[in-house]
Write an enzyme that holds these catalytic residues in place. Structure first.
Site, PDB file in Angstrom:
ATOM      1  N   ARG A  60      80.560  28.565  44.110  1.00 48.01           N
ATOM      2  CA  ARG A  60      80.172  28.590  45.520  1.00 48.01           C
ATOM      3  C   ARG A  60      78.683  28.321  45.602  1.00 48.01           C
ATOM      4  O   ARG A  60      77.992  28.280  44.578  1.00 48.01           O
ATOM      5  CB  ARG A  60      80.586  29.885  46.243  1.00 48.01           C
ATOM      6  N   GLY A  61      78.174  28.150  46.832  1.00 49.01           N
ATOM      7  CA  GLY A  61      76.795  27.733  47.019  1.00 49.01           C
ATOM      8  C   GLY A  61      76.819  26.240  47.293  1.00 49.01           C
ATOM      9  O   GLY A  61      77.401  25.478  46.516  1.00 49.01           O
TER      10      GLY A  61
ATOM     11  N   ARG B  59      86.455  22.850  51.499  1.00 47.91           N
ATOM     12  CA  ARG B  59      85.682  23.763  52.336  1.00 47.91           C
ATOM     13  C   ARG B  59      84.950  22.942  53.396  1.00 47.91           C
ATOM     14  O   ARG B  59      84.448  21.860  53.118  1.00 47.91           O
ATOM     15  CB  ARG B  59      84.688  24.594  51.494  1.00 47.91           C
TER      16      ARG B  59
ATOM     17  N   GLN C 156      78.153  38.566  47.362  1.00 51.92           N
ATOM     18  CA  GLN C 156      77.392  37.635  46.517  1.00 51.92           C
ATOM     19  C   GLN C 156      75.994  38.165  46.206  1.00 51.92           C
ATOM     20  O   GLN C 156      75.426  37.865  45.161  1.00 51.92           O
ATOM     21  CB  GLN C 156      77.275  36.267  47.202  1.00 51.92           C
TER      22      GLN C 156
ATOM     23  N   ASP D 213      73.821  26.181  54.153  1.00 53.19           N
ATOM     24  CA  ASP D 213      74.997  25.376  53.830  1.00 53.19           C
ATOM     25  C   ASP D 213      75.008  24.069  54.596  1.00 53.19           C
ATOM     26  O   ASP D 213      75.635  23.098  54.185  1.00 53.19           O
ATOM     27  CB  ASP D 213      76.269  26.174  54.094  1.00 53.19           C
TER      28      ASP D 213
ATOM     29  N   ASN E 101      74.285  29.372  57.394  1.00 56.98           N
ATOM     30  CA  ASN E 101      74.207  30.026  56.087  1.00 56.98           C
ATOM     31  C   ASN E 101      75.218  31.164  56.111  1.00 56.98           C
ATOM     32  O   ASN E 101      75.868  31.428  57.121  1.00 56.98           O
ATOM     33  CB  ASN E 101      72.770  30.520  55.817  1.00 56.98           C
ATOM     34  N   LYS E 102      75.342  31.843  54.989  1.00 53.98           N
ATOM     35  CA  LYS E 102      76.326  32.918  54.855  1.00 53.98           C
ATOM     36  C   LYS E 102      76.257  33.900  56.016  1.00 53.98           C
ATOM     37  O   LYS E 102      75.183  34.243  56.497  1.00 53.98           O
ATOM     38  CB  LYS E 102      76.065  33.641  53.533  1.00 53.98           C
TER      39      LYS E 102
END
Lengths: 357, 357
Positions: free
Chosen positions: B54-55, B96, B205, B246, B256-257
């Protein structure tokens, strides 16, 4: 919120039962609804410290019963009743630092002791128990009133989309709740509701307790991670936020479960109301602003779990402070209030409480 | 961040190893550092979808190698190389939706295929592998440059108290990171650092990956629950926030997250800088604002666990959007930038990249 319609009878998180303080052990919810019968002051203190019982009003009620329990045990053991009751007050005072209801309840218990001359010490167990019963009964009445106050101020939109943080429900009080009480009243009034419950890390009171008690009342509820609340508010999916409080300073700053403050920032950004619902016993005129509220720092294991990797620490404040400027109004048993909450204002409102009660 | 001082060699979250795509299975960290050797495009797609990798940058690199893998497998199985490579691109595109680096990397792989005439299809496996290697090498170089850019803009205070959300470190990239790269550079330059890592629910995370990789580099790190970041910032304990992204829209809005946006609100409230660190491949000039960024909604079980109580739902957006107005600057391999990020600006900066690289 009387017994009609679809809302079930109130929860009983704290009750006196056969010479014991009976608690719902909230650490086991929602998997198991189990009771812990505390038969000593030590047990009551442990229950508060380990969060078997939590929520500012519920802690106050539990501590009050704990003092009565101390007096009862003293009689059975042939010990000095007054000394043991005063000792219980001291011990329970040290369990948790932030919720002011705890100190408020213990002050009332001490006043009962001080009003009784030493010659009548044998009356203490019954008189202390009566005071604890009174604190519980007042809390239930307070919940009913906050429910109506909230129902009046909340936007009239159907469905009403509400977001809440942590658990300020029946489980956090005598049985009706503070922040959740208006939701029960709204459901009972036939309003359509949709509730978002922040899961509330680290101890997940939102996911474990709020979701459970709302589902029990058949109020639609969805859980989200704490970090999701702000963007869900920003995208227009929430009409209002309502939370409880552990201590409200004279200027209106409100300490509540960690994670409340960023939700308040998001509510202001989106222009939706942010209500704090709390009984007058949560207001502390002797604390001028939020800066002076002591915030409990809890153990790293709550954040990291039991196996914390080498070289990794934790920071675990249990509460944060939402500044008064972010709060739309303070919903109490005496209506929707605005600061300042001085000693005089609160004394006057408390007097009205007595008259009304 | 070259090999001197105390910083260890870069992590290798994604590498090509003996005809397989070798991933660090990030779901097992920090308990176990284990590799997953993906030997089919299906496996690569599953690794991305299940967050074994991920990332945003790491996803792009992995997908690029996945396409090369598809071409290699086609040769071994006597299948049409071009068809299989194009099929791999289509399959990986669906894994994704939010990280634009994925689409960016797949577009580059498609361009390689289109540049080779059908008669030379047998060159495809090697040419695609070379392009994937190039994407990885560029990412490592990008990390080194972002490290220097960040080091220059960060306040000169010692110790420097930094808060970050999720993991935008070595594990999220080719090996150096975006948001964490300047911290590695600062540590190497002998600066005293103290890092707060939001745990980052629901998948942790921050607690699992960021804390692990900073501890590995002996940078002091403490984990806090996401809801605690705002009040820790408000009480003055943080000098700057730095996060990854992202996807960054043309106007500078950054996805972002989930949980990043409330941290940005708190940073503005406290008057501390909020940096977004990302390679140019994370910028998407074709997405005008954050409103047009598709936000992945993931399963309820990530929030509720496997045993979700009856009557309780979940809401689980994986990302949020921080508006450009809350971002101090955008740290890239071409310096600290300001919006707008038009197609023309980015093309010009990319050209400088080529020259520099």
């Amino acid at each position: 919120v009387s017994g009609q319609a679809s809302i079930p009878a109130p929860l009983e998180p704290v009750r006196w039962d056969q010479d014991a303080v009976r608690l719902i052990d909230q650490r086991l919810l929602p998997e198991k609804l189990e009771h812990w019968y505390c038969r000593s002051v030590d047990e009551v203190a442990r229950a508060i410290r380990t969060l078997a019982v939590r929520g500012a009003p519920a802690i106050g009620i539990t501590a009050a019963y704990g003092v009565a329990l101390g007096a009862h045990r003293a009689v059975e053991r042939g010990r000095n009743i007054r000394d043991d009751a005063l000792g219980a007050i001291e011990q329970l005072r040290g369990t948790r630092p932030t919720a002011v209801n705890l100190f408020h309840a213990l002050d009332r218990m001490r006043a009962v002791i001080e009003a009784i001359p030493a010659a009548k010490d044998r009356e203490l167990p019954q008189r202390l128990l009566e005071e604890a019963h009174r604190i519980l009964a007042e809390d239930l009445e307070t919940g009913r009133r906050i429910a109506q106050v909230g129902l009046e101020v909340m936007p009239k939109r159907d469905p009403l989309r509400v977001l809440t943080h942590c658990n300020a429900g029946g489980l956090a009080t005598g049985g009706w709740g503070t922040a959740l009480a208006p939701l029960y009243a709204a459901a009972q009034a036939g309003r359509e509701l949709s509730v978002l419950a922040d899961e509330t890390r680290p101890l997940l009171q939102g996911r474990r307790l709020t979701a459970w008690e709302l589902a029990r009342a058949r109020i639609p509820v969805r859980v989200l991670v704490d970090g999701a609340a702000a963007s869900v508010i920003a995208r227009g999916d929430v009409d209002l936020v309502i939370v409880g409080a552990d201590r409200i300073a004279a200027n209106g700053d409100a300490a509540n479960k960690i994670g409340t403050f960023p939700v308040a920032l998001a509510a202001r950004e989106a222009g939706i109301p942010f209500y704090v619902a709390a009984p007058l016993s949560t207001f502390d005129p002797d604390t001028p602003t939020g800066r002076e509220i002591p915030v409990e720092e809890r153990g790293a294991e709550e954040v990291l779990g039991s196996a914390s990797p080498e070289g990794v620490g934790a920071l675990n404040p249990a509460f944060d402070v939402t500044p008064a400027s972010l709060i739309t109004s303070w919903l109490t048993e005496r209506g929707a209030l605005q600061p300042p909450f001085t000693r005089e204002t609160l004394a006057r409102l408390a007097k009205e409480n007595d008259k009304a009660g």
